[in-house]
Design an enzyme around this catalytic site. Structure first.
Site, PDB file in Angstrom:
ATOM      1  CB  ALA A  41      -0.913  -0.005   1.221  1.00  0.00           C
ATOM      2  N   GLY A  58       0.934  -5.687   0.896  1.00  0.00           N
ATOM      3  CA  GLY A  58      -0.223  -5.986   0.051  1.00  0.00           C
ATOM      4  C   GLY A  58       0.150  -6.622  -1.259  1.00  0.00           C
ATOM      5  CD  GLU A  97      -1.874  -8.628   3.018  1.00  0.00           C
ATOM      6  OE1 GLU A  97      -2.623  -9.027   3.929  1.00  0.00           O
ATOM      7  OE2 GLU A  97      -1.697  -7.415   2.755  1.00  0.00           O
ATOM      8  CD  GLU A 114       1.771  -5.737   5.614  1.00  0.00           C
ATOM      9  OE1 GLU A 114       1.204  -5.839   4.517  1.00  0.00           O
ATOM     10  OE2 GLU A 114       2.564  -6.614   6.055  1.00  0.00           O
ATOM     11  CG  MET A 147      33.276  10.201  16.608  1.00  0.00           C
ATOM     12  SD  MET A 147      31.634   9.462  16.553  1.00  0.00           S
ATOM     13  CE  MET A 147      31.021   9.887  18.179  1.00  0.00           C
ATOM     14  CG  ASP A 171      45.357  10.062  16.809  1.00  0.00           C
ATOM     15  OD1 ASP A 171      45.838  10.909  17.592  1.00  0.00           O
ATOM     16  OD2 ASP A 171      44.298   9.451  17.043  1.00  0.00           O
ATOM     17  CB  VAL A 177      40.697  16.037  18.088  1.00  0.00           C
ATOM     18  CG1 VAL A 177      41.443  15.692  16.806  1.00  0.00           C
ATOM     19  CG2 VAL A 177      40.214  17.491  18.050  1.00  0.00           C
ATOM     20  CD  GLU A 230      33.238  17.767  21.866  1.00  0.00           C
ATOM     21  OE1 GLU A 230      32.215  18.365  22.175  1.00  0.00           O
ATOM     22  OE2 GLU A 230      33.701  17.778  20.706  1.00  0.00           O
ATOM     23  CE  LYS A 257      36.108  19.566  19.406  1.00  0.00           C
ATOM     24  NZ  LYS A 257      35.991  18.466  18.444  1.00  0.00           N
ATOM     25  CB  SER A 313      28.451  16.098  21.173  1.00  0.00           C
ATOM     26  OG  SER A 313      29.351  16.167  22.256  1.00  0.00           O
TER      27      SER A 313
END
Length: 723
Positions: free
Chosen positions: A66, A116, A119, A141, A328, A347, A404, A406, A411, A433
């Site tokens: 559907a 569907g 079906e 579904e 990360m 790194d 790197v 926080e 940074k 973040s």
């Protein structure tokens, strides 16, 4: 425009070819249903027609089911259970007509057939499936909060038995051809180009036009009802397991079990009516609307970059630089190399960079051992990743993702070193973040090409990427960053620069509220279990252990150093964090001790000492209050973000809250949660909680005014803002 082509050959075999115009995939539309009904009657009434083949005119795809855009409007339109049931039963009646019209029908399934679409195949007397791994069949579904409403819960158990059918209805949405044949849900498999010929061959053999379940001697394989040998396992244990997995928040699995239990004890015609009744209850409810709108329609639009700036040419990243080879950074390098991007993983030392690449190799080795990949693919991925400590290797990178620690100074240093090497056209993205992008961009000589790219851990598993716009970030930078997110097959949301952005800010309220509950004298086990019963994957105390309380404490300290306004500091959990870190020396899982103990080789357990550190009160609140506090504080903080322009659309808010920070999917997301409750009822709940637990629950004047006008976040009459 026609959706169905009808051809009749000299041997009396009709071919009904489904080809819904302007769609990449066939879906069941009202037009198709009407034309298919007319075609079936033509087959049934014409004595010259011996039988019919139903197939698709779209290569590699039969029918996907559907159209979800049609289904998602039911709740908002106020369609009741009876009306919703009719929509199911009309299609079900058409499929029933196919199998009882007296002429044999064969399904030539040339590709994917789901919902569907499958079906429809089950209603045919013979099914031949293309022998192609992409030609999967199934009834998914339950993933959208519904059940198969056109006979799936009735024909599948009658075909292969209840014990075999339930896993396909409740868990496994896609079945590949070889297994479909083994299970008996198709009669034959053949190369895609030969499925129609195979179906015609069967029809010319003058087969029966009666389904097995229409025979008076028919019995459900393995038995049905409470006396069946499997009944206790299928329905007793099945219901208990379903409740444990869903916490009662998702009604579809229970409805499926009820459909199968009730429907298989009666004739199929009655069973189909039972199925439609349960389908109507689900379709007219909020959970199906929420799941369809957020997790399929809106997520699909986000994956297709619906909000990407239109005036910027499409782009691809050929060479990516990742600064920081920790968990990360290595994860970002991994997902990028998997899609064919050349990656420089950098790194401070070669040893650290090599360690990051070794972690990627270890994950690939696990996949290889499980048969999920091949050695050639593993080698290709690892060969695309260059581990280095030399910034000169970043030359030629289209995009840099800095991952790197926080710390602003660190940074800024890596930004300066990278920009000295990379092309003038390159984009610089910071995976932060909490630190404001505009502030971090001051270290860049090209702030218009500076943007936030916030991944979630573990990167390989988490589907969301939060894109953060700095004050000077250009539309071209946004467009190219979105292109990269799509390239690595992640789902993006776009937010405005602000401390904590959107996801970290809202997620912080979840952790802080759980911590505040300890101060309120609520038992730790009640806090954690209440969160799980609300639908969160883990409780706030366990999450705090995972992210570490060292990190949470550093965020509080950074907020103080930045003189962040008091209302944004989320200080309610601070006393708990400081006590756990400074006094009790239990900062989280990484350090072996937090709110939980982590005995080696055993499951984690809540630390017994919590009762002494934060004594529980003799009288404990009902679990519903725990659920209400956690759901409400996160939804309220999202509304504040929306008010302040941190998040621009309810779509991004809902996708971000579910995919990024684990808000329960049954709600549709934080703003859908408010809309489902009703904004006036939500504001009343906020005010109740504020009186009991503190002013942090007080709704703003803006939200109060919105509630006064009864203004929902989503337009009530629209499907979505993008669809």
């Amino acid at each position: 425009m026609t959706t169905l082509k009808f051809d009749l050959d000299a041997q009396g075999i009709a071919t009904l070819t489904i080809d819904v115009p302007d769609r990449g995939m066939n879906v069941i539309t009202p037009e198709l249903t009407q034309e298919l009904a007319a075609a079936v009657e033509r087959v049934a009434s014409d004595a010259a027609i011996k039988g019919a083949i139903i197939t698709s005119g779209k290569p590699g795809a039969f029918v996907a089911g559907a159209d979800l855009k049609d289904l998602v409007t039911a709740f908002d339109k106020g369609i009741d259970t009876v009306e919703a049931s009719k929509s199911s039963f009309e299609l079900s009646a058409l499929f029933r007509r196919i199998e009882t019209c007296g002429k044999p029908f064969a399904a030539a399934i040339n590709g994917l057939a789901l919902g569907g679409g499958f079906e429809l195949c089950l209603a045919c007397h013979y099914r031949v499936l293309a022998d192609d791994p992409k030609a999967v069949v199934g009834l998914p579904e339950v993933q959208v909060g519904l059940l198969p409403g056109a006979g799936g819960t009735q024909r599948l158990p009658r075909l292969i038995g209840i014990i075999n059918a339930l896993p396909l209805l409740l868990q496994r949405s896609h079945v590949k051809p070889a297994e479909a044949l083994k299970l008996g849900i198709v009669h034959a498999i053949a190369p895609a180009a030969e499925v129609a010929a195979k179906a015609r061959e069967w029809l010319l053999a003058s087969p029966s036009a009666e389904q097995p379940w229409d025979s008076k001697k028919f019995r459900v394989p393995g038995g049905a009802g409470p006396l069946a040998a499997h009944a206790m396992q299928s329905f007793g244990a099945g219901n208990a397991l379903t409740l444990a997995n869903t916490q009662g928040n998702y009604p579809a699995p229970h409805a499926i079990l009820s459909c199968v239990f009730e429907g298989t004890q009666v004739p199929i015609g009655t069973g189909l009516r039972i199925e439609s009744k349960y389908f109507g209850k689900l379709l007219s409810g909020a959970v199906a609307r929420n799941l369809i709108r957020t997790m399929f329609i809106n997520k699909g639009a986000a994956d297709k970059l619906a909000n990407r700036p239109k005036n910027v040419p499409k782009s691809k990243v050929s060479k990516l630089g990742v600064l920081g080879a920790g968990m990360m950074g290595a994860g970002i390098a991994h997902v990028s190399a998997k899609v064919g991007i050349e990656v420089v993983l950098l790194d401070t030392t070669q040893e650290q960079a090599d360690k990051g690449k070794a972690g990627i190799a270890a994950k690939q080795a696990k996949d290889l051992k499980k048969g999920k990949t091949t050695q050639d693919k593993v080698d290709a991925i690892l060969n695309r990743i260059k581990a280095t400590a030399d910034y000169a290797d970043l030359e030629g990178c289209d995009l840099i993702v800095e991952a790197v620690f926080e710390n602003r100074a660190i940074k800024a240093e890596v930004t300066d070193k990278a920009e000295a090497v990379i092309p003038q056209t390159a984009i610089f993205g910071s995976n932060t973040s909490t630190l404001p992008i505009t502030d971090l961009a001051t270290a860049s000589k090209r702030p218009r090409q500076f943007i936030g790219i916030h991944f979630f851990s573990p990167v390989e598993k988490m589907p969301l990427v939060e894109i953060i716009l700095g004050e000077q970030t250009s539309s071209e930078t946004l467009a190219r960053t979105l292109d990269y997110v799509a390239q690595i097959k992640k789902t993006p949301i776009v937010v405005r620069d602000f401390p904590g952005f959107f996801t970290s800010r809202v997620f912080g309220t979840f952790c802080a509220e759980g911590q505040k509950m300890l101060l309120d004298g609520i038992a730790p086990a009640l806090i954690e279990n209440g969160a799980k019963m609300a639908g969160f994957p883990v409780g706030p105390l366990a999450v705090s252990d995972e992210v570490t309380m060292f990190l949470q404490q550093s965020i509080y300290k950074q907020q103080e150093a930045d003189n962040l306004p008091e209302k944004y500091r989320g200080k309610v959990g601070r006393p708990v964090i400081d006590k756990m870190v400074d006094e009790l020396k239990r900062p989280g899982r990484r350090f072996g001790a937090g709110f939980y103990d982590y005995p080696q080789g055993q499951p984690k357990k809540l630390w017994p000492g919590l009762k002494q550190a934060f004594p529980p009160k003799a009288e404990q609140p009902d679990v519903s209050e725990i659920k209400a506090r956690l759901l409400t504080i996160m939804a309220l903080e999202t509304a504040r973000c929306f008010e302040e322009g941190v998040i621009a659309t309810p779509i991004d808010a809902d996708i971000g809250s579910i995919l990024g920070i684990g808000f329960p999917a049954w709600t549709g997301g934080t703003l859908s949660y408010i809309d489902t409750m009703g904004i006036r009822a939500f504001v009343d709940e906020c005010q109740r909680l504020a009186k009991t637990w503190g002013p942090r629950f007080e709704p703003s004047d803006w939200l109060l005014a919105r509630a006064h006008k009864n203004e929902a976040f989503y337009p009530r009459s629209a499907e979505t803002e993008t669809a």
